[in-house]
Design a protein around this motif. Structure first.
Motif, PDB file in Angstrom:
ATOM      1  N   ILE A 212     -19.019 -28.154 -16.370  1.00  0.00           N
ATOM      2  CA  ILE A 212     -18.755 -28.995 -14.358  1.00  0.00           C
ATOM      3  C   ILE A 212     -17.465 -29.022 -14.404  1.00  0.00           C
ATOM      4  O   ILE A 212     -17.289 -28.700 -13.984  1.00  0.00           O
ATOM      5  N   ILE A 213     -16.678 -29.928 -15.554  1.00  0.00           N
ATOM      6  CA  ILE A 213     -15.280 -29.678 -15.082  1.00  0.00           C
ATOM      7  C   ILE A 213     -14.465 -28.968 -14.545  1.00  0.00           C
ATOM      8  O   ILE A 213     -14.024 -28.796 -14.389  1.00  0.00           O
ATOM      9  N   LYS A 214     -14.678 -28.119 -16.430  1.00  0.00           N
ATOM     10  CA  LYS A 214     -14.194 -26.557 -16.073  1.00  0.00           C
ATOM     11  C   LYS A 214     -14.517 -25.887 -14.977  1.00  0.00           C
ATOM     12  O   LYS A 214     -12.901 -25.273 -14.855  1.00  0.00           O
ATOM     13  N   ALA A 215     -15.290 -25.826 -14.563  1.00  0.00           N
ATOM     14  CA  ALA A 215     -15.889 -24.770 -13.007  1.00  0.00           C
ATOM     15  C   ALA A 215     -15.433 -25.368 -11.930  1.00  0.00           C
ATOM     16  O   ALA A 215     -14.733 -25.439 -11.274  1.00  0.00           O
ATOM     17  N   ASN A 216     -14.903 -27.464 -12.422  1.00  0.00           N
ATOM     18  CA  ASN A 216     -14.390 -27.357 -10.546  1.00  0.00           C
ATOM     19  C   ASN A 216     -12.422 -27.524 -10.593  1.00  0.00           C
ATOM     20  O   ASN A 216     -12.050 -27.533  -9.763  1.00  0.00           O
ATOM     21  N   THR A 217     -11.686 -27.137 -12.254  1.00  0.00           N
ATOM     22  CA  THR A 217     -10.854 -27.375 -12.363  1.00  0.00           C
ATOM     23  C   THR A 217     -10.374 -25.570 -12.546  1.00  0.00           C
ATOM     24  O   THR A 217      -9.073 -25.731 -12.170  1.00  0.00           O
ATOM     25  N   ASP A 218     -11.013 -24.614 -12.809  1.00  0.00           N
ATOM     26  CA  ASP A 218     -10.941 -23.403 -13.113  1.00  0.00           C
ATOM     27  C   ASP A 218     -11.333 -22.704 -12.333  1.00  0.00           C
ATOM     28  O   ASP A 218     -12.624 -22.300 -12.049  1.00  0.00           O
ATOM     29  N   LYS A 219     -11.016 -21.462 -11.071  1.00  0.00           N
ATOM     30  CA  LYS A 219     -11.450 -20.644 -10.169  1.00  0.00           C
ATOM     31  C   LYS A 219     -12.093 -19.831 -10.693  1.00  0.00           C
ATOM     32  O   LYS A 219     -13.225 -18.838 -10.274  1.00  0.00           O
ATOM     33  N   VAL A 220     -11.199 -18.852 -11.822  1.00  0.00           N
ATOM     34  CA  VAL A 220     -11.879 -18.013 -12.424  1.00  0.00           C
ATOM     35  C   VAL A 220     -13.089 -17.887 -12.858  1.00  0.00           C
ATOM     36  O   VAL A 220     -14.718 -17.542 -12.740  1.00  0.00           O
ATOM     37  N   TYR A 221     -13.125 -19.121 -14.418  1.00  0.00           N
ATOM     38  CA  TYR A 221     -14.263 -20.168 -14.436  1.00  0.00           C
ATOM     39  C   TYR A 221     -15.504 -19.818 -13.894  1.00  0.00           C
ATOM     40  O   TYR A 221     -16.737 -19.908 -13.669  1.00  0.00           O
ATOM     41  N   ARG A 222     -15.397 -21.063 -12.438  1.00  0.00           N
ATOM     42  CA  ARG A 222     -16.216 -20.926 -11.391  1.00  0.00           C
ATOM     43  C   ARG A 222     -16.863 -20.081 -11.213  1.00  0.00           C
ATOM     44  O   ARG A 222     -18.523 -19.782 -10.986  1.00  0.00           O
ATOM     45  N   HIS A 223     -16.298 -19.100 -11.048  1.00  0.00           N
ATOM     46  CA  HIS A 223     -16.345 -17.121  -9.459  1.00  0.00           C
ATOM     47  C   HIS A 223     -17.374 -16.997 -10.970  1.00  0.00           C
ATOM     48  O   HIS A 223     -18.198 -16.369 -10.359  1.00  0.00           O
ATOM     49  N   GLU A 224     -17.207 -17.206 -12.370  1.00  0.00           N
ATOM     50  CA  GLU A 224     -17.984 -16.083 -13.364  1.00  0.00           C
ATOM     51  C   GLU A 224     -19.159 -16.441 -13.681  1.00  0.00           C
ATOM     52  O   GLU A 224     -20.363 -16.349 -13.119  1.00  0.00           O
ATOM     53  N   LEU A 225     -18.932 -18.048 -13.376  1.00  0.00           N
ATOM     54  CA  LEU A 225     -20.720 -18.885 -13.396  1.00  0.00           C
ATOM     55  C   LEU A 225     -21.240 -18.953 -11.994  1.00  0.00           C
ATOM     56  O   LEU A 225     -22.947 -18.737 -12.122  1.00  0.00           O
ATOM     57  N   LEU A 226     -20.962 -18.816 -10.911  1.00  0.00           N
ATOM     58  CA  LEU A 226     -20.923 -18.904  -9.940  1.00  0.00           C
ATOM     59  C   LEU A 226     -22.246 -17.551  -9.693  1.00  0.00           C
ATOM     60  O   LEU A 226     -23.306 -17.083  -9.595  1.00  0.00           O
ATOM     61  N   LYS A 227     -21.427 -15.807 -10.470  1.00  0.00           N
ATOM     62  CA  LYS A 227     -21.717 -14.711 -10.479  1.00  0.00           C
ATOM     63  C   LYS A 227     -23.482 -14.912 -11.396  1.00  0.00           C
ATOM     64  O   LYS A 227     -24.505 -14.395 -11.817  1.00  0.00           O
ATOM     65  N   LYS A 228     -22.808 -15.603 -12.910  1.00  0.00           N
ATOM     66  CA  LYS A 228     -24.029 -15.709 -13.896  1.00  0.00           C
ATOM     67  C   LYS A 228     -24.865 -16.094 -13.600  1.00  0.00           C
ATOM     68  O   LYS A 228     -26.100 -16.090 -13.989  1.00  0.00           O
ATOM     69  N   TYR A 229     -25.002 -16.704 -12.788  1.00  0.00           N
ATOM     70  CA  TYR A 229     -26.216 -18.226 -11.968  1.00  0.00           C
ATOM     71  C   TYR A 229     -26.489 -17.013 -10.871  1.00  0.00           C
ATOM     72  O   TYR A 229     -28.106 -18.255 -10.157  1.00  0.00           O
ATOM     73  N   ARG A 230     -26.388 -16.604 -10.147  1.00  0.00           N
ATOM     74  CA  ARG A 230     -26.362 -15.552  -9.215  1.00  0.00           C
ATOM     75  C   ARG A 230     -26.893 -16.100  -8.136  1.00  0.00           C
ATOM     76  O   ARG A 230     -27.001 -16.374  -6.856  1.00  0.00           O
ATOM     77  N   LEU A 231     -25.153 -16.990  -7.684  1.00  0.00           N
ATOM     78  CA  LEU A 231     -25.294 -18.480  -6.579  1.00  0.00           C
ATOM     79  C   LEU A 231     -24.311 -17.230  -5.678  1.00  0.00           C
ATOM     80  O   LEU A 231     -24.305 -18.012  -4.594  1.00  0.00           O
ATOM     81  N   LEU A 232     -24.280 -16.296  -5.846  1.00  0.00           N
ATOM     82  CA  LEU A 232     -23.104 -15.638  -5.073  1.00  0.00           C
ATOM     83  C   LEU A 232     -23.744 -14.739  -4.882  1.00  0.00           C
ATOM     84  O   LEU A 232     -24.471 -13.498  -4.905  1.00  0.00           O
ATOM     85  N   LYS A 233     -23.336 -14.837  -2.638  1.00  0.00           N
ATOM     86  CA  LYS A 233     -23.972 -13.562  -2.098  1.00  0.00           C
ATOM     87  C   LYS A 233     -23.586 -12.469  -1.900  1.00  0.00           C
ATOM     88  O   LYS A 233     -22.383 -11.859  -1.924  1.00  0.00           O
TER      89      LYS A 233
END
Length: 113
Positions: free
Chosen positions: A92-113
């Motif tokens: 959670i902390i890393k996703a809130n501070t690292d845009k690239v990592y957050r984007h990877e997680l959003l893709k991983k959890y299929r939250l990006l449309k």
């Protein structure tokens, strides 16, 4: 007459005056005024349409930005909820501070449309 007046459309007005059988200066000037009003209305409509399109574009962009921000905030909130359920505070902390990592997680959890 157009050379003396500097008004280039005099010939057109004279032609219309002949067609309407205008035979005095008052009628000629009324016709010139009528043509001027027609042209002014035409220019006003054109300008109004252009301004309306620009205003619509501006309002549309602002609305799109607002909706995009809301959608992005909802995605991040959902991602944080998933990560919290997993009990992974570091993600959670890393996703809130690292845009690239957050984007990877959003893709991983299929939250990006």
């Amino acid at each position: 007459m157009s050379a003396m007046s500097g008004f280039k459309n005099v010939e057109n007005i004279i032609k219309v005056a002949h067609e309407r059988k205008v035979n005095n200066m008052k009628g000629f000037f009324e016709l010139a005024e009528e043509k001027g009003l027609e042209r002014g209305i035409e220019l006003g409509r054109t300008e109004g349409i252009e301004k309306g399109i620009e205003l619509g574009r501006t309002e549309g962009l602002e609305l799109g930005r607002t909706e995009g921000r809301e959608e992005g905030a909802d995605m991040v909130s959902e991602l944080n909820t998933i990560l919290a359920r997993e009990g992974n505070l570091e993600k959670i902390i890393k996703a809130n501070t690292d845009k690239v990592y957050r984007h990877e997680l959003l893709k991983k959890y299929r939250l990006l449309k």
